[in-house]
Design an enzyme around this catalytic site. Structure first.
Site, PDB file in Angstrom:
ATOM      1  NE  ARG A 165      -3.119  -2.665   2.673  1.00 36.61           N
ATOM      2  CZ  ARG A 165      -4.388  -2.941   2.388  1.00 36.61           C
ATOM      3  NH1 ARG A 165      -5.200  -2.004   1.994  1.00 36.61           N
ATOM      4  NH2 ARG A 165      -4.835  -4.181   2.498  1.00 36.61           N
TER       5      ARG A 165
ATOM      6  CG  PHE B 203      -0.487   8.957  -4.532  1.00 36.17           C
ATOM      7  CD1 PHE B 203       0.881   9.101  -4.481  1.00 36.17           C
ATOM      8  CD2 PHE B 203      -1.289  10.056  -4.309  1.00 36.17           C
ATOM      9  CE1 PHE B 203       1.451  10.333  -4.230  1.00 36.17           C
ATOM     10  CE2 PHE B 203      -0.736  11.295  -4.059  1.00 36.17           C
ATOM     11  CZ  PHE B 203       0.640  11.428  -4.017  1.00 36.17           C
TER      12      PHE B 203
ATOM     13  CB  ILE C 213      -3.956  -1.027  -2.966  1.00 33.77           C
ATOM     14  CG1 ILE C 213      -4.578  -0.395  -1.720  1.00 33.77           C
ATOM     15  CG2 ILE C 213      -3.578  -2.479  -2.720  1.00 33.77           C
ATOM     16  CD1 ILE C 213      -5.879  -1.021  -1.270  1.00 33.77           C
TER      17      ILE C 213
ATOM     18  CG  ASP D 201       7.872   9.326  -0.227  1.00 36.38           C
ATOM     19  OD1 ASP D 201       8.415   9.416   0.901  1.00 36.38           O
ATOM     20  OD2 ASP D 201       6.793   8.743  -0.411  1.00 36.38           O
TER      21      ASP D 201
END
Ligand SMILES: *[C@@H]1O[C@H](CO)[C@@H](O)[C@H](O)[C@H]1NC(C)=O
Ligand SMILES: *[C@@H]1O[C@H](CO)[C@@H](O)[C@H](O)[C@H]1NC(C)=O
Ligand SMILES: *[C@@H]1O[C@H](CO)[C@@H](O)[C@H](O)[C@H]1NC(C)=O
Ligand SMILES: *[C@@H]1O[C@H](CO)[C@@H](O)[C@H](O)[C@H]1NC(C)=O
Length: 666
Positions: A337, A340, A342, A458
């Site tokens: 997950r 944004f 799954i 990220d």
């Protein structure tokens, strides 16, 4: 007496109140026309006549007598109807002269077309001549937009048998004329014809042109066509049109971004050759007879032509029913997950394994959709062996799906944080080092793309995926933003994960490539210690790994305790311990508080390359290196070029060397 006089006065006022000042003129008009039987016009007050309308002061403002089978002529007296705004007598059998309408300053609309008029009053124009002060040069002046009929919006004189065969010069420039240009073929003396700056639609066209114009009308006349479609012969190189002789055989509007409706007038081109599969319908719905190539693939368009959809099509070529591939997004196929949505594991009909990222519907509208598109834009442009491949995407209805290369070994987090519950072997130091290098190279590539720089924003172990060869690829570009060219930093909303956020980014939102360097430093610390970036089990000031690491790194004793025990460092060689020291230094360096003190990704790659190089190629499972892993020639050349940056060598950190080994041995 007085009473009688008064009543007489009242009578006079009454009579004059009921009558219109235009009575005489209207009577003259009535007498001049031959009205069909039963047409009327018998009332005393012309304001009550059929087709006529007066204003409150009883002045005639409208005369509308179109389509009325009226014959006769128009009297010149209508010039006296000074309040007239609309004068329509089209579609009748009127003859003679169209009288002057000069002085009718309220006139807005004149329709006299489709009659048998034979001439037009000289005044009709000469009055305008004087009005616009054009003397007697013979030009038709600016009579419609000028001083005479300031409110005239429409004038129709077409189909009147009007003869102005002596006309030599027509200048109608800069008016609001619209519609087709009339046929002037009879005007044998015409030498100059200027209708610039109007909205006229040309002279009659070839029927093929008319049909094509009507087809593109349904698309809103795209500029692209206006630029290419010149002249009266569509077979003369018009964009999208292919001919065989004078017959249009191919209309190719592929990938032109057209919107609108598909005109039924395509059917007018009986010479079009149809290709390709026809969707199945009930019998007799679709008649494709006479098309010998129906059902076959069309001819390949020339490269670069609109039909040559090139790479874009190939990213869609593998369009599959993704619902099937993921077993209707079955829970058991969930790989992870992400920020944004799954990620599901899927398998195509040909056995190819894929990872399908399904965006949550709540975040896919508005900004979420922008993110999604930015991810697509970045991923389709970026190809590197250390970046996860985007196979394709699907934007249909509410579904926003991204199809990635499947990475069988999953995330790096599994191997460094969850190896026990996942029943995995903990990673050896050499493997961690190679993974670090893989990640560094992927990020370096993003940072140094020609002309543009991408910042991941990220980076974290759950965004680092491993293949069966245990080489790593960086994933999840959902947060990547295109850094504007030449821009040092972009100020934007914070996106990222706590624990990996560079302090200046968390505080000010300033994004530079050094934000990724910081996150990478945290990942190095995680690889070294096996501890998560944020761990609530550590004392409050040490919750953040970077802080804790710095403290543990102060002396050999604490540092040796901080190293991930699963690596069994005590059994390792001097070389291994040396490289752990170097990576620990590098990690601290990457997590420097001030961004300018952090190294560039290229520097990091150089340091890691030199450390990886210490191991014999045999240990690196060279077989798979050729495709996915390290290019030894390139690696060597980078190593030769690589020098430790000045600021890097200044960093003073404790050396572990052999004492570390004995510490672990105790
Ligand atoms: C229209 O006006 C002209 C000039 O003022 C005048 O001579 C003529 O009699 C008028 N026509 C009618 C029908 O009143
Ligand atoms: C006049 O007749 C034509 C066809 O006969 C029709 O199209 C048009 O709308 C009519 N115009 C008016 C004003 O009645
Ligand atoms: C009309 O032309 C005359 C003579 O050329 C000139 O004197 C006059 O100013 C002009 N009037 C306008 C309104 O331009
Ligand atoms: C904290 O430690 C406890 C006990 O050792 C453990 O069960 C728990 O999972 C740890 N929490 C985290 C976030 O690591």
């Amino acid at each position: 007496m007085m009473k009688v006089l008064l009543s007489l006065l009242c009578f006079i006022v009454l009579v004059y109140g009921q009558s219109t000042p235009d009575l005489a003129t209207m009577t003259a008009l009535k007498n001049s026309l031959t009205l069909p039987k039963g047409f009327g016009w018998t009332e005393a007050d012309p304001c009550l006549w059929k087709g006529c309308k007066c204003d409150t002061s009883k002045r005639v403002v409208r005369i509308q007598l179109g389509n009325s089978s009226i014959s006769g002529t128009l009297p010149s007296d209508i010039q006296n109807l000074s309040s007239l705004t609309v004068f329509e007598v089209m579609n009748n059998k009127l003859t003679g002269k169209i009288p002057s309408l000069s002085g009718l300053s309220s006139l807005q609309r004149v329709n006299v077309h489709d009659n048998g008029f034979t001439s037009i009053d000289e005044d009709f124009f000469t009055v305008q001549f004087s009005a616009t002060n054009c003397s007697l040069s013979g030009e038709i002046p600016d009579f419609l937009g000028g001083l005479t009929f300031p409110s005239l919006t429409t004038l129709k004189l077409s189909y009147n048998l009007l003869k102005m065969t002596a006309l030599a010069q027509v200048s109608l420039q800069g008016n609001g004329f619209s519609g087709p240009i009339p046929d002037f073929s009879e005007l044998v003396s015409l030498k100059s014809f200027n209708v610039r700056e109007n909205q006229l639609t040309g002279t009659p066209c070839d029927p093929r042109v008319n049909t094509l114009l009507s087809i593109v009308e349904a698309f809103g006349y795209p500029v692209r066509f206006a630029q290419s479609w010149k002249g009266n012969d569509p077979c003369n190189g018009w964009v999208g049109i292919t001919c065989s002789g004078p017959d249009i055989t191919v209309i190719n509007f592929k990938n032109m971004g057209l919107t609108g409706t598909i005109s039924p007038r395509f059917a007018d081109f009986a010479s079009l050759q149809l290709y390709g599969k026809v969707p199945e319908f009930k019998p007799n719905v679709v008649d494709t007879s006479g098309n010998t190539d129906i059902g076959k693939d069309g001819p390949r368009p020339a490269p670069g032509s609109p039909g040559d959809s090139g790479k874009k099509a190939s990213s869609n070529a593998g369009k599959v029913v993704l619902r099937d591939a993921t077993d209707n997004f079955n829970e058991k196929n969930i790989l992870g997950r992400g920020g944004f949505g799954i990620v599901y594991k899927g398998e195509l009909h040909d056995g190819t394994k894929i990872a399908v990222k399904r965006m949550e519907s709540s975040i896919i509208s508005g900004k979420g959709l922008d993110e999604f598109k930015s991810e697509i834009a970045v991923l389709t442009r970026v190809r590197h062996r250390n970046l996860v491949v985007l196979h394709g995407y699907c934007l249909e209805g509410n579904e926003r799906l991204l199809v990635y290369q499947y990475m069988p070994q999953g995330t790096l987090s599994r191997f460094i944080f969850h190896w026990q519950e996942e029943h995995l072997e903990p990673l050896k130091w050499t493997r961690r080092l190679i993974i670090a290098l893989d990640v560094a190279r992927g990020v370096e590539y993003l940072h140094t793309l020609a002309h543009q720089s991408f910042i991941h924003r990220d980076l974290k172990p759950s965004n680092i995926l491993l293949g069966d060869d245990m080489h790593a690829k960086v994933a999840d570009f959902g947060l990547v933003r295109l850094a504007p060219e030449g821009a040092q930093s972009i100020e934007t909303k914070i996106a990222g994960t706590f624990g990996y956020l560079a302090p200046e980014y968390a505080v000010t939102g300033r994004v530079t490539t050094k934000v990724d360097v910081y996150s990478f430093g945290v990942i190095l610390m995680e690889l070294l210690t096996g501890r998560k970036a944020l761990d609530a089990n550590r004392s409050e000031e040490d919750v953040h790994l970077a802080t804790w690491f710095r403290r543990m790194f102060i002396n050999k004793d604490t540092f040796s305790k901080a190293i991930d025990r699963t690596m069994k460092i005590n059994e390792e060689t001097e070389e291994t311990i040396g490289s752990i020291n170097k990576v620990a230094e590098l990690a601290s360096h990457c997590c420097a508080r001030e961004p300018q003190k952090r190294p560039d990704m290229s520097h990091i790659v150089n340091v890691l390359v030199s450390l990886v190089q210490q191991w014999k190629p045999a240990e690196l499972d060279r077989g798979s290196e050729d495709i996915n892993g390290l290019d030894y020639d390139q690696l060597f050349s980078q190593m030769v070029r690589g020098e430790l940056g000045e600021d890097y060598t200044q960093t003073s950190l404790p050396e572990l060397d052999n004492t570390f080994k004995s510490d672990q041995g105790r």
